[in-house]
Structure formats: C-alpha cells, structure tokens
Design a protein around this motif. Structure first.
Motif, mmCIF file in Angstrom:
data_model
loop_
_atom_site.group_PDB
_atom_site.id
_atom_site.type_symbol
_atom_site.label_atom_id
_atom_site.label_comp_id
_atom_site.label_asym_id
_atom_site.label_seq_id
_atom_site.Cartn_x
_atom_site.Cartn_y
_atom_site.Cartn_z
ATOM 1 N N GLY A 127 0.781 -1.230 0.000
ATOM 2 C CA GLY A 127 0.000 0.000 0.000
ATOM 3 C C GLY A 127 0.809 1.275 0.000
ATOM 4 N N GLY A 128 2.134 1.172 0.127
ATOM 5 C CA GLY A 128 2.947 2.378 0.182
ATOM 6 C C GLY A 128 2.693 3.176 1.447
ATOM 7 N N LEU A 129 3.098 4.447 1.425
ATOM 8 C CA LEU A 129 2.966 5.286 2.621
ATOM 9 C C LEU A 129 1.511 5.586 2.967
ATOM 10 N N SER A 130 0.635 5.579 1.970
ATOM 11 C CA SER A 130 -0.763 5.925 2.226
ATOM 12 C C SER A 130 -1.576 4.740 2.709
ATOM 13 N N GLY A 131 -1.036 3.532 2.632
ATOM 14 C CA GLY A 131 -1.736 2.361 3.127
ATOM 15 C C GLY A 131 -2.872 1.936 2.215
ATOM 16 N N HIS A 132 -3.744 1.076 2.745
ATOM 17 C CA HIS A 132 -4.856 0.517 1.993
ATOM 18 C C HIS A 132 -6.177 0.801 2.687
ATOM 19 N N GLU A 133 -7.242 0.917 1.892
ATOM 20 C CA GLU A 133 -8.577 0.905 2.469
ATOM 21 C C GLU A 133 -8.922 -0.526 2.875
ATOM 22 N N GLY A 134 -9.807 -0.655 3.832
ATOM 23 C CA GLY A 134 -10.236 -1.983 4.246
ATOM 24 C C GLY A 134 -9.408 -2.580 5.367
ATOM 25 N N ARG A 135 -8.471 -1.824 5.913
ATOM 26 C CA ARG A 135 -7.667 -2.345 7.020
ATOM 27 C C ARG A 135 -8.533 -2.490 8.267
ATOM 28 N N SER A 136 -8.368 -3.611 8.954
ATOM 29 C CA SER A 136 -9.105 -3.866 10.188
ATOM 30 C C SER A 136 -8.286 -3.363 11.372
ATOM 31 N N PRO A 137 -8.940 -2.885 12.438
ATOM 32 C CA PRO A 137 -8.186 -2.416 13.617
ATOM 33 C C PRO A 137 -7.601 -3.558 14.442
ATOM 34 N N ALA A 138 -7.911 -4.817 14.109
ATOM 35 C CA ALA A 138 -7.493 -5.936 14.968
ATOM 36 C C ALA A 138 -5.978 -6.015 15.103
ATOM 37 N N TYR A 139 -5.263 -5.827 13.995
ATOM 38 C CA TYR A 139 -3.809 -5.958 14.059
ATOM 39 C C TYR A 139 -3.204 -4.864 14.936
ATOM 40 N N GLU A 140 -3.695 -3.634 14.799
ATOM 41 C CA GLU A 140 -3.195 -2.542 15.633
ATOM 42 C C GLU A 140 -3.531 -2.779 17.109
ATOM 43 N N GLU A 141 -4.709 -3.354 17.369
ATOM 44 C CA GLU A 141 -5.087 -3.666 18.752
ATOM 45 C C GLU A 141 -4.157 -4.738 19.336
ATOM 46 N N LEU A 142 -3.810 -5.721 18.522
ATOM 47 C CA LEU A 142 -2.905 -6.780 18.979
ATOM 48 C C LEU A 142 -1.527 -6.220 19.302
ATOM 49 N N THR A 143 -0.972 -5.414 18.409
ATOM 50 C CA THR A 143 0.358 -4.857 18.660
ATOM 51 C C THR A 143 0.336 -3.897 19.848
ATOM 52 N N ALA A 144 -0.763 -3.173 20.037
ATOM 53 C CA ALA A 144 -0.867 -2.274 21.192
ATOM 54 C C ALA A 144 -0.882 -3.075 22.488
ATOM 55 N N LEU A 145 -1.562 -4.214 22.486
ATOM 56 C CA LEU A 145 -1.591 -5.068 23.673
ATOM 57 C C LEU A 145 -0.196 -5.600 23.993
ATOM 58 N N LEU A 146 0.535 -6.001 22.971
ATOM 59 C CA LEU A 146 1.901 -6.499 23.176
ATOM 60 C C LEU A 146 2.820 -5.375 23.653
ATOM 61 N N ASP A 147 2.666 -4.180 23.081
ATOM 62 C CA ASP A 147 3.473 -3.043 23.533
ATOM 63 C C ASP A 147 3.241 -2.765 25.017
ATOM 64 N N ALA A 148 1.966 -2.769 25.421
ATOM 65 C CA ALA A 148 1.625 -2.472 26.810
ATOM 66 C C ALA A 148 2.188 -3.515 27.760
ATOM 67 N N ALA A 149 2.391 -4.743 27.273
ATOM 68 C CA ALA A 149 2.944 -5.811 28.106
ATOM 69 C C ALA A 149 4.470 -5.806 28.117
ATOM 70 N N GLY A 150 5.083 -4.827 27.438
ATOM 71 C CA GLY A 150 6.546 -4.725 27.443
ATOM 72 C C GLY A 150 7.224 -5.276 26.208
ATOM 73 N N TYR A 151 6.443 -5.839 25.277
ATOM 74 C CA TYR A 151 7.027 -6.394 24.051
ATOM 75 C C TYR A 151 7.055 -5.284 22.995
ATOM 76 N N THR A 152 7.937 -4.325 23.185
ATOM 77 C CA THR A 152 7.916 -3.095 22.402
ATOM 78 C C THR A 152 8.757 -3.160 21.136
ATOM 79 N N ALA A 153 9.639 -4.147 21.015
ATOM 80 C CA ALA A 153 10.503 -4.257 19.840
ATOM 81 C C ALA A 153 9.892 -5.244 18.852
ATOM 82 N N VAL A 154 10.255 -5.089 17.589
ATOM 83 C CA VAL A 154 9.711 -5.973 16.561
ATOM 84 C C VAL A 154 10.795 -6.295 15.542
ATOM 85 N N VAL A 155 10.785 -7.528 15.050
ATOM 86 C CA VAL A 155 11.683 -7.934 13.979
ATOM 87 C C VAL A 155 10.922 -8.896 13.071
ATOM 88 N N ALA A 156 11.050 -8.711 11.768
ATOM 89 C CA ALA A 156 10.464 -9.655 10.816
ATOM 90 C C ALA A 156 11.328 -10.912 10.798
#
Length: 312
Positions: A60-89
């Motif tokens: 989607g490039g910098l502008s992203g895509h339409e149709g994105r669900s908030p579930a993924y952002e909610e999941l990463t926010a939950l992990l961040d709040a639990a201290g899992y703040t770093a990410v690696v592919a």
C-alpha cells in the motif's frame, strides 16, 4: 495474557484490499533488473510476473490501503503495553496458485493466523505473530502470503563489570553448505570463483545448485578478474552488532564479468561510497577463537581501478 492474545487468531487484518496498480510490465522489469533475473518468461507479449512478486502487488505504500481492520493494531498495542515493544520480521512463506499477467487486477484479504506462546530468543522473550494474506487476480485465487514477526522485550544491555566478556566479539563465520562450499574454498585460496552454467553458459552469483535461466544442474567455474564498480550500497547505523562498529557501508558490487556480489567496502569512509565507484577485490583475514579465515572485500579509492597490487 496468552488467552487474550489467542483471542486475536482468526480476526481479519484487512478486508477487500485492492492493489494500487494492476500487474504491469514496468514493475516486472524493475523487479527483474534488481534481481538480475533475465528469464524470458518475464518479457514480451506473453510475459508473466515472477512468482516471488506476489506481495509486491498488494503493498500500500505510505498511504496504506482501504479496508484495514483495527485488529492488528489492537494486537500490537496489547503487546506493547505488556513490554514487548521491539519488533523484527522473521520469515515469510508463499504459495502460488496461478501465474500473474500484466493487466490482472489484484485484491486480497488478510487474517491474523496465529500468535505463539511466549518464546525466549537471543533478542529477548516475546511472541511470534503470523499474518496470512490470500491474494486474488481478477477474482480468482492467485496465491497465499504468510508473514511472521516477533514482538519481543529487548534484553537489558550489560553495564559491564565482572561479568563482562573480555576481548572484542567474534565476527560470525559464513554458513558453508554443499551448494556454496566451492566458493568458500576458492576464497580460502584467494580466488573469487563465479559459477558458469554447463547448459547455457550463463554466469551466476551467488552460487546455486541449478541455473535460473535453463534449469541445468551442471556447472563449472571461472575466476573473477577482481575489478568492478559499486552498483548500490547501504550504510548501516542500526541495529548495532557487537562485531561491527557502525556506521559502515555494505555494497552490491557489479563485477566486470557481469554478475553482482554483496561485500564490504574498504579504503574509503562510509560516507564517501558512491554508486559507480570503481573497486578492486582484496581478501581480508579474520581471526577468531577457532583460527583464521578469509573474506572477499572490495577496496575503493587509490588503486581501485588497476589490477591487484598496483596503485592507480
């Protein structure tokens, strides 16, 4: 915590996503040039796209895509709040169901496929999150792309003292297997060997068990002259690795023989490396607790344009 994480499995990460552009010849050409892939199937009026471009048509490039669900952002926010703040592919997997051709319209849906129990890695403890994307072309299933990340809590840095390891960290040795053992045997003898296909005669680098052009498994080698130019490069600043002192440059070298090789650059500062800069092959000896071994590197600056051992 894990019960809450597991509840995200099966929730959509994107619905009704649509590729920003149809499959097109220009993007196929750019991809093939970047990958040095000259396979005739990717050119001409009946061209198909390289299968490994599957994800490229959904980005989607910098502008992203339409149709994105908030579930993924909610999941990463939950992990961040639990201290899992770093990410690696960590890895991706692809399955191909049909060729993609210029003009195909790409749509996709994505789902959070799995969240692992807490795992301990060298980076730190965390959870692996796998997202599956189902890709369609003109409404027909075209392939599946799975992408996996590790969301983790970084290990605390050592503050030194009695427990601090003595001496400089050892540089990691190359992984040698049956497909590349001949290359590293040549490097040990101060020879940079390039594979040559026994079927069509095409030169290839890095080494592989078969020819990407004609599929022939037979091959022999030719020795590189040692000359080349910087085709592209990156300057590494982060993340720091104990055996290397950032910033430093790593370059994609276009050898005079027409193939490319990723290698380190010597002779100039990291901020002096330039595309098109002439370079000359050298061999750098590295010593660790198991003994000495050799690496091919390329010297820029004075002497780079002449044969080994001569100053320009």
């Amino acid at each position: 915590m894990y019960v809450r994480l597991k509840a995200f499995e099966g929730r959509p990460a994107a619905r009704g996503g649509r590729g920003k552009d149809p499959v097109n010849a220009a993007m196929i050409r750019h991809w093939c040039e970047a990958m040095s892939d000259a396979h005739p199937a990717y050119r001409g009026p009946d061209a198909v796209a390289p299968p490994t471009m599957l994800q490229a048509w959904t980005m989607g490039g910098l502008s992203g895509h339409e149709g994105r669900s908030p579930a993924y952002e909610e999941l990463t926010a939950l992990l961040d709040a639990a201290g899992y703040t770093a990410v690696v592919a960590t890895d991706c997997e692809q399955e191909y169901l049909r060729p993609l051709r210029p003009g195909d319209e790409i749509t996709f849906d994505a789902v959070i496929e799995s969240v692992s129990p807490r795992k301990t890695t060298k980076l730190g403890s965390g959870h692996f999150v796998t997202t599956r994307m189902d890709v369609h072309a003109n409404g027909e299933p075209a392939g599946t792309h799975r992408f996996r990340i590790l969301k983790y809590a970084p290990k605390a840095k050592s503050s030194g003292g009695a427990g601090k390891a003595k001496g400089a960290p050892a540089r990691p040795r190359p992984v040698i297997n049956r497909d590349n053992a001949g290359f590293w045997a040549g490097v040990a003898a101060h020879r940079l060997l390039i594979q040559r296909c026994g079927g069509c005669g095409r030169l290839r680098m890095p080494w592989s068990p078969g020819c990407a052009r004609c599929g022939a498994p037979e091959w022999d080698t030719v020795e590189a002259s040692g000359g080349g130019t910087v085709h592209s490069y990156v300057v590494l600043h982060h993340p720091p690795f104990p055996a290397f002192g950032p910033p430093y440059a790593v370059a994609l070298i276009a050898l005079d023989e027409g193939v490319r090789l990723v290698a380190g650059i010597t002779g100039v500062r990291h901020d002096e490396v330039r595309i098109g800069m002439p370079v000359r092959l050298e061999f750098q000896q590295v010593t660790d607790g198991e003994g000495a071994w050799e690496l091919p590197v390329f010297r820029a600056g004075p002497g780079a344009a002449g044969p080994p051992g001569e100053e320009g």
